[in-house]
Design a protein around this motif. Structure first.
Motif, PDB file in Angstrom:
ATOM      1  N   ARG A  82      13.983  49.552   0.613  1.00 51.73           N
ATOM      2  CA  ARG A  82      13.484  50.710  -0.131  1.00 51.73           C
ATOM      3  C   ARG A  82      14.336  51.002  -1.359  1.00 51.73           C
ATOM      4  N   ALA A  83      15.657  50.876  -1.205  1.00 50.14           N
ATOM      5  CA  ALA A  83      16.562  51.159  -2.322  1.00 50.14           C
ATOM      6  C   ALA A  83      16.301  50.202  -3.479  1.00 50.14           C
ATOM      7  N   ILE A  84      16.152  48.917  -3.180  1.00 50.70           N
ATOM      8  CA  ILE A  84      15.919  47.930  -4.231  1.00 50.70           C
ATOM      9  C   ILE A  84      14.557  48.144  -4.884  1.00 50.70           C
ATOM     10  N   GLU A  85      13.545  48.430  -4.064  1.00 50.92           N
ATOM     11  CA  GLU A  85      12.215  48.673  -4.625  1.00 50.92           C
ATOM     12  C   GLU A  85      12.211  49.926  -5.493  1.00 50.92           C
ATOM     13  N   ASP A  86      12.909  50.953  -5.051  1.00 47.69           N
ATOM     14  CA  ASP A  86      12.922  52.218  -5.795  1.00 47.69           C
ATOM     15  C   ASP A  86      13.594  52.071  -7.150  1.00 47.69           C
ATOM     16  N   VAL A  87      14.781  51.412  -7.180  1.00 42.29           N
ATOM     17  CA  VAL A  87      15.471  51.271  -8.477  1.00 42.29           C
ATOM     18  C   VAL A  87      14.702  50.330  -9.384  1.00 42.29           C
ATOM     19  N   ALA A  88      14.067  49.315  -8.807  1.00 44.97           N
ATOM     20  CA  ALA A  88      13.269  48.389  -9.615  1.00 44.97           C
ATOM     21  C   ALA A  88      12.091  49.109 -10.264  1.00 44.97           C
ATOM     22  N   ALA A  89      11.597  50.143  -9.588  1.00 43.81           N
ATOM     23  CA  ALA A  89      10.474  50.921 -10.111  1.00 43.81           C
ATOM     24  C   ALA A  89      10.936  52.012 -11.073  1.00 43.81           C
ATOM     25  N   GLY A  90      12.254  52.066 -11.347  1.00 48.12           N
ATOM     26  CA  GLY A  90      12.776  53.060 -12.280  1.00 48.12           C
ATOM     27  C   GLY A  90      13.305  54.311 -11.624  1.00 48.12           C
ATOM     28  N   GLY A  91      13.397  54.305 -10.298  1.00 47.73           N
ATOM     29  CA  GLY A  91      13.891  55.480  -9.587  1.00 47.73           C
ATOM     30  C   GLY A  91      15.403  55.523  -9.494  1.00 47.73           C
ATOM     31  N   THR A  92      15.894  56.604  -8.913  1.00 49.03           N
ATOM     32  CA  THR A  92      17.331  56.789  -8.697  1.00 49.03           C
ATOM     33  C   THR A  92      17.577  56.924  -7.203  1.00 49.03           C
ATOM     34  N   VAL A  93      18.514  56.146  -6.690  1.00 45.30           N
ATOM     35  CA  VAL A  93      18.827  56.161  -5.266  1.00 45.30           C
ATOM     36  C   VAL A  93      20.307  56.473  -5.088  1.00 45.30           C
ATOM     37  N   LEU A  94      20.611  57.532  -4.364  1.00 49.43           N
ATOM     38  CA  LEU A  94      21.993  57.877  -4.052  1.00 49.43           C
ATOM     39  C   LEU A  94      22.159  57.981  -2.544  1.00 49.43           C
ATOM     40  N   ASP A  95      23.239  57.417  -2.046  1.00 53.81           N
ATOM     41  CA  ASP A  95      23.529  57.493  -0.623  1.00 53.81           C
ATOM     42  C   ASP A  95      23.589  58.963  -0.190  1.00 53.81           C
TER      43      ASP A  95
END
Length: 216
Positions: free
Chosen positions: A122-135
């Motif tokens: 999910r993290a990789i898909e989200d950032v690839a889609a332009g999103g921001t992922v923080l632990d």
């Protein structure tokens, strides 16, 4: 979507690097490059054309913030490439630096999360889609630091501020911590910045910093 995503890995630990390659394959991603350091990363990206670069925060040669610096360069020179930083510890200063470089297509996860395949996917898909992922733990620490400026200080900076509160000069602090006076000056400057104490002729920042420390 997962089948089309191309990922480059920058991780100096051979064991973790090879483990990430296997995990990414299991998640349906294609690893197009796997490197032990960020040397020639720009050339690697140009040749391999990854959608996402996964980097360790601490890379050779100093194992300090090379991964962060590399991630910021990637976002500046290859804005179409997302970045996901991995860290062994919660380091909010590095997270803030990454966020300051742009809030799209970036992520910061603790390495403990990597073993959760679904979370990594999910993290990789989200950032690839332009999103921001923080632990989640990172978010908690950043919120706590926002509420308490002293929480932003590193352990060494806290030591320096405590010594300042005890009335020690920079030279005395340097002797006590067995560091150079210049290193102490850098810590003091960083303390002022994190506590939001701007240079002013009307206020003594050293006194104000000590008052914040004692008030806490």
């Amino acid at each position: 979507m997962t089948e089309s995503l191309r990922v480059a890995i920058v991780e100096d630990s051979t064991l973790l690097r090879e483990g990430l390659v296997r995990l990414l394959a299991e998640a349906g991603f294609e690893t197009v490059a796997a490197r032990p350091d960020a040397t020639d990363l720009d050339e690697t990206i140009t040749a391999a054309q990854p959608d996402v670069v996964v980097l360790d925060v601490r890379l050779p040669p100093t194992h300090r913030d090379e991964g962060v610096r590399a991630a910021i360069r990637v976002r500046a020179t290859h804005p179409q490439v997302a970045v996901l930083l991995l860290s062994q510890y919660v380091e909010t200063t590095y997270a803030r630096e990454l966020l300051a470089a742009g809030s799209r297509g970036i992520g910061y996860l603790l390495k403990d999360r990597v073993t959760d395949l679904e979370q990594l996917r999910r993290a990789i898909e989200d950032v690839a889609a332009g999103g921001t992922v923080l632990d989640p733990q990172m978010v908690e620490e950043m919120l706590r630091a926002r509420a308490d400026p002293l929480a932003r200080l590193t352990p060494r900076e806290t030591q320096v501020l405590r010594a300042m509160a005890e009335g020690r000069s920079n030279a005395a602090i340097a002797r006590e911590l067995v560091v150079s006076p210049g290193a102490v000056e850098k810590h003091v400057t960083s303390i002022f910045g994190k506590l939001g104490l701007e240079e002013s002729a009307a206020a003594h920042r050293r006194v104000l910093a000590v008052l914040q420390f004692l008030g806490a």
